[in-house]
Motif scaffolding. Structure first.
Motif, mmCIF file in Angstrom:
data_model
loop_
_atom_site.group_PDB
_atom_site.id
_atom_site.type_symbol
_atom_site.label_atom_id
_atom_site.label_comp_id
_atom_site.label_asym_id
_atom_site.label_seq_id
_atom_site.Cartn_x
_atom_site.Cartn_y
_atom_site.Cartn_z
ATOM 1 N N LEU A 1 39.211 -1.795 44.976
ATOM 2 C CA LEU A 1 38.592 -0.773 44.147
ATOM 3 C C LEU A 1 38.882 -1.207 42.709
ATOM 4 N N SER A 2 37.834 -1.745 42.036
ATOM 5 C CA SER A 2 38.089 -2.526 40.820
ATOM 6 C C SER A 2 37.751 -1.749 39.559
ATOM 7 N N ALA A 3 36.812 -2.276 38.748
ATOM 8 C CA ALA A 3 36.506 -1.578 37.490
ATOM 9 C C ALA A 3 35.922 -0.196 37.777
ATOM 10 N N GLY A 4 36.099 0.700 36.823
ATOM 11 C CA GLY A 4 35.430 2.002 36.900
ATOM 12 C C GLY A 4 36.257 3.097 37.539
ATOM 13 N N VAL B 1 37.597 -8.933 48.141
ATOM 14 C CA VAL B 1 36.246 -8.473 47.784
ATOM 15 C C VAL B 1 36.339 -7.330 46.763
ATOM 16 N N PRO B 2 36.192 -7.641 45.466
ATOM 17 C CA PRO B 2 36.227 -6.568 44.484
ATOM 18 C C PRO B 2 34.907 -5.795 44.446
ATOM 19 N N VAL B 3 35.032 -4.464 44.493
ATOM 20 C CA VAL B 3 33.852 -3.600 44.331
ATOM 21 C C VAL B 3 34.042 -2.865 43.015
ATOM 22 N N ASN B 4 33.236 -3.246 42.033
ATOM 23 C CA ASN B 4 33.339 -2.648 40.700
ATOM 24 C C ASN B 4 32.307 -1.551 40.554
ATOM 25 N N ARG B 5 32.646 -0.506 39.801
ATOM 26 C CA ARG B 5 31.624 0.455 39.365
ATOM 27 C C ARG B 5 31.371 0.125 37.901
ATOM 28 N N CYS C 1 27.869 -6.951 30.420
ATOM 29 C CA CYS C 1 29.164 -7.458 29.941
ATOM 30 C C CYS C 1 29.389 -7.308 28.434
ATOM 31 N N SER C 2 30.550 -6.785 28.107
ATOM 32 C CA SER C 2 30.955 -6.580 26.714
ATOM 33 C C SER C 2 31.223 -7.911 26.009
ATOM 34 N N GLN C 3 31.368 -9.004 26.795
ATOM 35 C CA GLN C 3 31.841 -10.261 26.214
ATOM 36 C C GLN C 3 30.750 -11.285 25.949
ATOM 37 N N MET D 1 42.274 -16.815 38.959
ATOM 38 C CA MET D 1 41.574 -17.147 37.704
ATOM 39 C C MET D 1 40.098 -16.856 37.867
ATOM 40 N N THR D 2 39.451 -16.418 36.779
ATOM 41 C CA THR D 2 37.995 -16.313 36.742
ATOM 42 C C THR D 2 37.544 -16.937 35.424
ATOM 43 N N LEU D 3 36.912 -18.105 35.543
ATOM 44 C CA LEU D 3 36.673 -18.963 34.367
ATOM 45 C C LEU D 3 35.214 -19.390 34.271
ATOM 46 N N TYR E 1 40.261 -17.821 43.369
ATOM 47 C CA TYR E 1 39.265 -17.952 42.298
ATOM 48 C C TYR E 1 38.312 -16.772 42.401
ATOM 49 N N ASN E 2 38.140 -16.032 41.297
ATOM 50 C CA ASN E 2 37.202 -14.905 41.269
ATOM 51 C C ASN E 2 35.893 -15.332 40.630
ATOM 52 N N HIS E 3 34.822 -15.126 41.351
ATOM 53 C CA HIS E 3 33.494 -15.449 40.834
ATOM 54 C C HIS E 3 32.546 -14.545 41.615
ATOM 55 N N ASN E 4 31.993 -13.535 40.975
ATOM 56 C CA ASN E 4 31.259 -12.509 41.713
ATOM 57 C C ASN E 4 29.790 -12.857 41.882
ATOM 58 N N LEU E 5 29.205 -12.393 43.006
ATOM 59 C CA LEU E 5 27.745 -12.490 43.166
ATOM 60 C C LEU E 5 27.074 -11.335 42.424
ATOM 61 N N GLN F 1 47.339 -7.296 38.435
ATOM 62 C CA GLN F 1 47.253 -7.042 36.977
ATOM 63 C C GLN F 1 46.280 -8.040 36.372
ATOM 64 N N LEU F 2 45.393 -7.530 35.519
ATOM 65 C CA LEU F 2 44.399 -8.393 34.868
ATOM 66 C C LEU F 2 44.824 -8.715 33.443
ATOM 67 N N LEU F 3 44.427 -9.897 32.988
ATOM 68 C CA LEU F 3 44.601 -10.224 31.569
ATOM 69 C C LEU F 3 43.434 -11.087 31.122
ATOM 70 N N ALA G 1 44.695 -1.555 30.981
ATOM 71 C CA ALA G 1 43.442 -2.217 30.592
ATOM 72 C C ALA G 1 42.976 -3.156 31.697
ATOM 73 N N LEU G 2 41.650 -3.357 31.746
ATOM 74 C CA LEU G 2 41.067 -4.375 32.622
ATOM 75 C C LEU G 2 41.003 -5.650 31.785
ATOM 76 N N LEU G 3 39.774 -6.133 31.482
ATOM 77 C CA LEU G 3 39.681 -7.275 30.558
ATOM 78 C C LEU G 3 39.497 -6.736 29.139
ATOM 79 N N THR G 4 38.396 -6.006 28.926
ATOM 80 C CA THR G 4 38.195 -5.369 27.610
ATOM 81 C C THR G 4 38.106 -3.853 27.750
ATOM 82 N N ALA G 5 37.938 -3.366 28.965
ATOM 83 C CA ALA G 5 37.756 -1.925 29.180
ATOM 84 C C ALA G 5 39.086 -1.280 29.569
ATOM 85 N N PRO G 6 39.220 0.023 29.286
ATOM 86 C CA PRO G 6 40.450 0.701 29.712
ATOM 87 C C PRO G 6 40.491 0.890 31.227
HETATM 88 C C1 DTB Z 1 36.294 -8.202 39.078
HETATM 89 O O1 DTB Z 1 35.484 -8.150 40.015
HETATM 90 N N1 DTB Z 1 36.553 -7.194 38.266
HETATM 91 C C2 DTB Z 1 37.476 -7.595 37.233
HETATM 92 C C3 DTB Z 1 37.879 -9.020 37.685
HETATM 93 N N2 DTB Z 1 36.995 -9.264 38.759
HETATM 94 C C4 DTB Z 1 37.939 -10.123 36.712
HETATM 95 C C5 DTB Z 1 36.919 -7.489 35.870
HETATM 96 C C6 DTB Z 1 36.433 -6.115 35.525
HETATM 97 C C7 DTB Z 1 35.960 -6.139 34.126
HETATM 98 C C8 DTB Z 1 35.647 -4.780 33.626
HETATM 99 C C9 DTB Z 1 35.092 -4.771 32.259
HETATM 100 C C10 DTB Z 1 36.020 -5.229 31.170
HETATM 101 O O2 DTB Z 1 37.247 -5.011 31.220
HETATM 102 O O3 DTB Z 1 35.500 -5.790 30.216
#
Ligand code: DTB
Ligand code: SAM
Ligand code: SF4
Length: 330
Positions: free
Chosen positions: A271-274, A229-233, A70-72, A139-141, A160-164, A54-56, A299-304
């Motif tokens: 299988l992460s965002a998207g 290994v998160p793979v985001n779309r 990024c929306s942020q 955490m991803t900070l 610790y999450n920190h993507n390339l 679960q993400l917050l 919700a993810l961080l800001t996206a549904p």
């Molecule tokens: C990752 O690779 N995907 C997550 C998590 N690590 C932190 C974040 C996805 C964010 C999607 C866009 C959003 O919610 O703003």
């Protein structure tokens, strides 16, 4: 008669994949690639289990970086309002609800360029409290300075999450405010402190297939491989430079998941965002090809996100996480 299954062992875990080998795998006929990935998956993981995280967003928006997706980022007008770091009690309410819904891990994200020393104590307190609920912590900070990772580790941080994000070659088309090597340095600091790594990327940034292979080559050269290994779309966000980027084809996305599984047999591939834009069939193919983790919740961080009802129905239909469902009762 069943086809003989190839035997795999830890000696098949390699950090010296060549580009030619990785590209040859990527270009296999689709069924051959997925079959090979599924075989490796079954040798190293329980194919019936999908981890749920679960993400917050514990600190949203106003970020000084210019990550083009990024929306942020404060550099783009996306309509996301900046907020302060959440207090521990509010975080704990969400964490307890996630635990009650069956989350394995609680992942917290802050829209920071880097962690500031003045916030370390608050973050550590949150980590310790979330962990005490029986959840794995992530955490991803942003970037970490020398010594910070040790403090997070002492507080009980598991990941610790920190993507390339993408290949080294394509990276500066996406982000200019920090370098690929900055990211690798932070990952090295987390690892040195004994925190497990969650490192992946995003597909659909306008990159080509060589960049997807390039990202996986970089990840597979981390020794040991990232545990997660998160793979985001890409979730396209209006107002960002990548809002109109060419999206990645479903079959190319599945190929990339399969290649991640083949190159990093033991890692948990998320299988992460998207997922909202992925059909059930596509998600089923990703699970077959070796994806074994998802983000749960609305919700993810800001996206549904796909949402718990849709996910429970999908996992049940696919016969996944059966034991957990049986234990929960009718
Ligand atoms: C990752 O690779 N995907 C997550 C998590 N690590 C932190 C974040 C996805 C964010 C999607 C866009 C959003 O919610 O703003
Ligand atoms: N600020 C921190 C950092 O970047 O290290 C943490 C938060 S950041 C939102 C975490 C990751 O989410 C990014 O590295 C990126 O891979 C992913 N991400 C962010 N926005 C995304 C989007 N619109 N679509 C898909 N993935 C996204
Ligand atoms: Fe900031 Fe992270 Fe978004 Fe980049 S991905 S702009 S660092 S919150």
């Amino acid at each position: 008669m069943d086809a003989p299954q190839p035997a795999y062992s830890d000696t098949d875990i390699r950090t010296d994949w060549t580009r030619a080998e990785a590209e040859a795998l990527y270009r296999l006929p689709f069924s051959d690639l997925v079959f090979r990935a599924a075989s490796v998956h079954r040798a190293f993981h329980d194919p019936g289990k999908i981890e749920r995280a679960q993400l917050l967003s514990i600190k949203t928006g106003g970020c000084a970086e210019d990550c083009g997706y990024c929306s942020q980022s404060a550099k783009f007008d996306t309509g996301v309002k900046a907020s302060k770091l959440m207090d521990k009690d509010s975080v704990m309410q969400v964490a307890r609800a996630a635990k009650a819904k069956g989350a394995d891990r609680f992942c917290m994200g802050a829209a920071w360029r880097s962690l500031k020393d003045r916030d370390v104590e608050k973050i550590c307190d949150i980590v310790t409290s979330v962990k005490a609920e029986g959840l794995e912590t992530c955490m991803t900070l942003g970037m970490l300075e020398e010594g910070q990772a040790e403090r997070l580790a002492d507080a009980g941080l598991d990941f610790y999450n920190h993507n390339l994000d993408t290949s080294r070659e394509y990276y500066d088309k996406v982000i200019t405010t920090r370098t690929y090597d900055d990211r690798l340095e932070t990952l090295g600091r987390a690892r040195k402190a004994g925190v497990k790594l969650c490192v992946g990327g995003i597909l659909g940034l306008g990159e080509d297939q060589e960049d997807r292979v390039g990202l996986l080559l970089e990840l597979s050269r981390l020794d040991p491989h990232p545990e997660s290994v998160p793979v985001n779309r890409l979730v396209p966000v209006k107002g960002t430079p990548l809002a109109e980027a060419k999206s990645v084809k479903d079959l190319d996305f599945i190929r990339t998941v399969a290649l991640a599984r083949l190159m990093m047999p033991k890692s948990v591939v998320r299988l992460s965002a998207g997922r909202e834009t992925m059909s059930e069939t596509m998600q089923a193919l990703c699970f077959l090809a070796g994806a074994n983790s998802i983000f749960m919740g609305e919700a993810l961080l800001t996206a549904p996100n796909a949402g718990d009802d849709a996910d429970s129905a999908l996992l049940a239909e696919l016969g996944l996480n059966r034991e957990a469902a049986d234990a929960a009762g009718p």
